[in-house]
Design a protein around this motif. Structure first.
Motif, mmCIF file in Angstrom:
data_model
loop_
_atom_site.group_PDB
_atom_site.id
_atom_site.type_symbol
_atom_site.label_atom_id
_atom_site.label_comp_id
_atom_site.label_asym_id
_atom_site.label_seq_id
_atom_site.Cartn_x
_atom_site.Cartn_y
_atom_site.Cartn_z
ATOM 1 N N UNK A 1 0.955 -1.241 -0.073
ATOM 2 C CA UNK A 1 -0.174 0.097 -0.651
ATOM 3 C C UNK A 1 1.111 1.346 -0.267
ATOM 4 N N UNK A 2 1.927 1.286 0.973
ATOM 5 C CA UNK A 2 2.772 2.487 0.950
ATOM 6 C C UNK A 2 3.525 3.030 -0.481
ATOM 7 N N UNK B 1 -9.767 4.023 2.022
ATOM 8 C CA UNK B 1 -10.789 4.955 2.995
ATOM 9 C C UNK B 1 -10.827 3.714 3.390
ATOM 10 N N UNK B 2 -10.609 2.447 4.101
ATOM 11 C CA UNK B 2 -11.309 1.106 4.259
ATOM 12 C C UNK B 2 -10.859 1.035 5.803
ATOM 13 N N UNK B 3 -9.872 1.785 5.964
ATOM 14 C CA UNK B 3 -9.394 1.598 7.210
ATOM 15 C C UNK B 3 -9.964 1.627 9.029
ATOM 16 N N UNK C 1 -3.712 -2.042 3.590
ATOM 17 C CA UNK C 1 -3.036 -1.842 2.521
ATOM 18 C C UNK C 1 -3.874 -0.307 2.911
ATOM 19 N N UNK C 2 -4.603 -0.427 2.743
ATOM 20 C CA UNK C 2 -5.145 1.087 3.348
ATOM 21 C C UNK C 2 -4.157 2.251 4.389
ATOM 22 N N UNK C 3 -4.240 1.628 5.356
ATOM 23 C CA UNK C 3 -3.001 2.261 6.044
ATOM 24 C C UNK C 3 -1.873 2.354 5.455
ATOM 25 N N UNK D 1 -1.221 7.405 13.506
ATOM 26 C CA UNK D 1 -2.276 8.658 13.382
ATOM 27 C C UNK D 1 -0.603 9.339 14.330
ATOM 28 N N UNK D 2 0.042 8.645 14.519
ATOM 29 C CA UNK D 2 1.220 9.924 15.249
ATOM 30 C C UNK D 2 1.774 10.470 14.150
ATOM 31 N N UNK D 3 1.914 10.233 12.718
ATOM 32 C CA UNK D 3 1.925 11.188 12.067
ATOM 33 C C UNK D 3 1.466 13.056 12.082
ATOM 34 N N UNK D 4 0.347 12.920 12.490
ATOM 35 C CA UNK D 4 -0.573 14.352 13.065
ATOM 36 C C UNK D 4 -0.379 14.478 14.509
ATOM 37 N N UNK D 5 0.768 14.182 15.192
ATOM 38 C CA UNK D 5 0.242 14.279 16.535
ATOM 39 C C UNK D 5 1.195 16.056 16.267
#
Length: 376
Positions: free
Chosen positions: A30-31, A53-55, A211-213, A270-274
């Motif tokens: 996915x990446x 969008x399924x993650x 894959x979505x992540x 999600x930590x990337x947005x922290x």
């Protein structure tokens, strides 16, 4: 030629030969697509819905299904495992990083700011935890996903950074993350058939949400994180995973199965947005936001690769066989349930070939009243 299962190319078998492969292989694929051909996933309809969008929906389904597997008998062990994961993955590392900040200031150490350390170190990838524990752990380990719901995202980082009133923790977001698990617990205990129906869910949904992540990870950000981001990821797996391992070994007394603790040594996507969230709450952190974001993105991918490898190596070196342990645990639970049923209702009557219940035959050497009367 096809094998006995009708398989022409054993893709699933090859994928699962890699530790955590059901999560890792789709994540990397996915990446790659998300980096080099992102438009391929934006054509709309079911393609975008499933592969980009399924993650969150699939992780939510997995969380609900995990809840159904937690019975009243396993509730205590689940909470104990959750506490150990939070202690080793979030609380102890967070306190140590805050202590480090007293000496280094916000600049941190070796080019990694306090912002990057807190944002990456104190949270865990709940999806990867479920994937690894689904392959190597027990139901009580999978139930400890609750720790990931608590420390995922900016909550713990804001808690430590905001000890002096920096920002407010969105409590309702935390409640919303736990509700699917709690509903699953209720449904699984009210109707055991749902527990059986939802058992295959992990093996079905994990490759798809992985894959979505992965599609949301830009390898350019990973590259910008450079060596410091890679070293951060390695340190997180070994240090925080090691702390949870010690908790499993010394507190939970899991013996050879303690290696499952290294599955907590990950960084959530999600930590990337922290860093951006923290910088919005306190502009003094804005100068560190760009570098911290790149370093965290690199650590997400590094820990996703390293944590399953370390977990598997430690378990195999200790001679653990989690799959067999899970079966033994389920068999013991079934025996306890049967024993409880028999103690409440008495022994089951024997059934004749005609389907009629009869009492057990008298033991040899004893006479019943009816036999005495017939003898007289």
């Amino acid at each position: 030629m096809r094998d006995d299962h009708g398989t022409l190319v054993p893709l699933y078998h090859w994928m699962n030969k890699i530790p955590g492969g059901a999560m890792l292989v789709p994540l990397v694929l996915g990446s790659l697509i998300g980096t080099f051909a992102p438009g391929a996933l934006d054509i709309g309809s079911f393609t975008t819905a499933l592969f980009k969008d399924s993650a969150l929906p699939l992780i939510a389904l997995l969380i609900f299904a995990t809840g159904t597997q937690v019975t009243l008998r396993t509730g205590g062990p689940v909470l104990a495992a959750t506490g150990v994961v939070l202690l080793g993955k979030s609380l102890i590392p967070g306190l140590l990083i805050v202590g480090l900040a007293v000496f280094t200031g916000p600049d941190g150490i070796l080019g990694v700011s306090i912002l990057a350390l807190l944002a990456a170190t104190t949270n865990a990838n709940g999806g990867l935890w479920l994937a690894i524990t689904g392959q190597y752990g027990r139901s009580r380990d999978r139930g400890a996903y609750i720790a990931g719901a608590i420390n995922d995202g900016p909550f713990i980082a804001l808690l430590f950074i905001g000890a002096s009133g920096l920002g407010q923790i969105p409590v309702m977001a935390l409640v919303a993350a736990i509700i699917p698990f709690l509903l699953g617990v209720v449904v699984g205990n009210v109707d055991a058939q749902w527990r059986e129906v939802l058992k295959p869910v992990p093996s079905i949904v994990i490759p798809f949400f992985a894959f979505a992540l992965g599609a949301g990870i830009d390898l350019a950000d990973v590259a910008r994180g450079g060596l410091t981001g890679i070293l951060l990821g390695v340190a997180i797996t070994l240090f925080t995973g090691g702390l949870v391992y010690l908790g499993y070994k010394l507190i939970l007394r899991r013996g050879k199965e303690s290696g499952i603790g290294f599955a907590a040594g990950t960084v959530s996507g999600n930590a990337v947005a922290t860093p951006a969230i923290v910088a919005a709450a306190d502009p003094s952190f804005a100068a560190y936001m760009g570098t911290a974001t790149s370093q965290i993105a690199a650590s997400v991918l590094v820990t996703a690769i390293l944590a399953p490898l370390v977990t598997t190596w430690v378990l195999r070196r200790a001679g653990a066989s989690p799959a067999e342990a899970e079966k033994a645990e389920e068999a013991a639970e079934a025996e306890r349930a049967l024993a409880d049923g028999e103690s409440a209702t008495g022994p089951e009557p024997a059934v004749t070939g005609a389907g009629q219940a009869t009492t057990a035959a008298p033991a040899a050497g004893t006479d019943t009243t009816e036999q005495k009367e017939s003898d007289s």
